[in-house]
Design an enzyme around this catalytic site. Sequence first.
Site, mmCIF file in Angstrom:
data_model
loop_
_atom_site.group_PDB
_atom_site.id
_atom_site.type_symbol
_atom_site.label_atom_id
_atom_site.label_comp_id
_atom_site.label_asym_id
_atom_site.label_seq_id
_atom_site.Cartn_x
_atom_site.Cartn_y
_atom_site.Cartn_z
ATOM 1 N N ARG A 236 0.854 -1.188 0.000
ATOM 2 C CA ARG A 236 0.000 0.000 0.000
ATOM 3 C C ARG A 236 0.885 1.232 0.000
ATOM 4 N NH1 ARG A 236 -3.036 -3.368 -1.057
ATOM 5 N NH2 ARG A 236 -5.151 -3.801 -0.270
ATOM 6 N N GLU A 265 -6.075 5.940 -6.183
ATOM 7 C CA GLU A 265 -6.290 4.978 -7.255
ATOM 8 C C GLU A 265 -7.742 5.025 -7.719
ATOM 9 O OE1 GLU A 265 -4.993 1.067 -6.153
ATOM 10 O OE2 GLU A 265 -3.013 1.742 -5.515
ATOM 11 N N HIS A 285 -1.640 -1.387 -9.969
ATOM 12 C CA HIS A 285 -2.186 -2.244 -8.898
ATOM 13 C C HIS A 285 -2.620 -3.594 -9.462
ATOM 14 C CE1 HIS A 285 -4.059 -2.001 -4.634
ATOM 15 N NE2 HIS A 285 -3.540 -3.192 -4.880
#
Length: 326
Positions: A236, A265, A285
Site C-alpha cells: 500500500r 487509485e 495495482h
Amino acid sequence: MKVSILDDYFDTLRTLDCFRKLAGHDIAIWNDHVQDVDVLAERLHDTEALVLIRERTQIRAPLLERLPMLKLISQRSVFPHIDIDTCTRLGIVVSSGQHADTPSYATAELTWGLVLAAMRAIPQQMAALKAGKWQIGVGYSVRGKTLGIYGYGRIGAVVACYGKAFGMNVLVWAREPAMAKARADGYETASSKADFFERCDVLSLHMRLVDATRGIVKAEDLARMKSTALLVNTSRAPLIEPNALVNALRGGRPGMAAVDVYEKEPLRDANDPLLTMDNVVCTPHLGYVSHDEYEIQFTDIFDQIVAYAGGTPINVVNPDVMAKRR
C-alpha cells in the site's frame, strides 16, 4: 437476491468457474469506476448484496444511507474503504474473509517480476528498442545481493523464498514475532531499522496498512539506502509517508523504485511524478489481478453471499449487526 458488483473493469467475473455459485440471483455488473455518490446511489438503490473488488470504491455513510435495500457487503481482505460503524448502525452485514491461511501468490509473483524488471531496466530497454535504439544502459544482477523483506507475513515469506532461489541474501525487518519466524525459517534479521535500510540492495514492503503502519517508512529511512538500491512496494502506498518516495528518488537514495500502489487509485494523471521518472517502474495495482487469484478470492466472496442467503452469514466483521440486521 439482487446482487451488484462494482469495478469489474474487464468483465472478468462472469468468466470464472465460481460465478456459477450465484446462479438464481439477479446480478448486475458494472465495468467502469465511479465514486460519485449520486451516481452510485442510483445504480445501487435496489441492491441487496454488494460485491466489492478490494478497495476500488469507497463505501461511506453518505452512500450507505441512500441504499435502503442493502443487506450485505461481500468482499475479501481488509476494509479501510468501508464505513463499518455506519453499516452496523443501518443493519448491513459486512462479510470479508481474511485469507489468513493462503498467501497471495499472484502478488508475490508480481513483486518478483518488478524486482527483475527494475534491476535490469526491462521496460526502459523495451521502450528504447521500439524507438529505434539499441541498449541504453547496464542493469544489475540480483544474485549475491541483499534482499530486504520489510514485514515477514504470508506474502513476504514467499518473496523471501524467491530471493533465496535466485541466490540472494535475505534480510528481514518486522515486528519481533515475525522476525522470530524468519529466523526459524533460516533468514537473517537486521539489528535495527537503520541497519536494515542501509544494507539492502532490494527492499520490498510487505505489510498491511493499519494505523500502526501508516507512514512507517520515513524520509530518513529512505535517505539511508544505497544509491544503487531498489525499493519495491506492492502493498500500500501510505506505508511510506507522503511525498517521501518521490523526494528520495530525486535525491538519489534509493536509486530506483518499482511500485504497484498509489496514494490515489485509479491513477490516471500521466504527469504524476512517479510516472515521469526514468528510474521508476510502475504498474496499475496488478498484484492480485490474475485469473487464478480471482478464482480463489471470488469463491470466498460468492460463498459469503450464498451463506447469507441461506440464513447463516459467515466471515462477519461487524458481529454487533447480527441482532439488528435488515
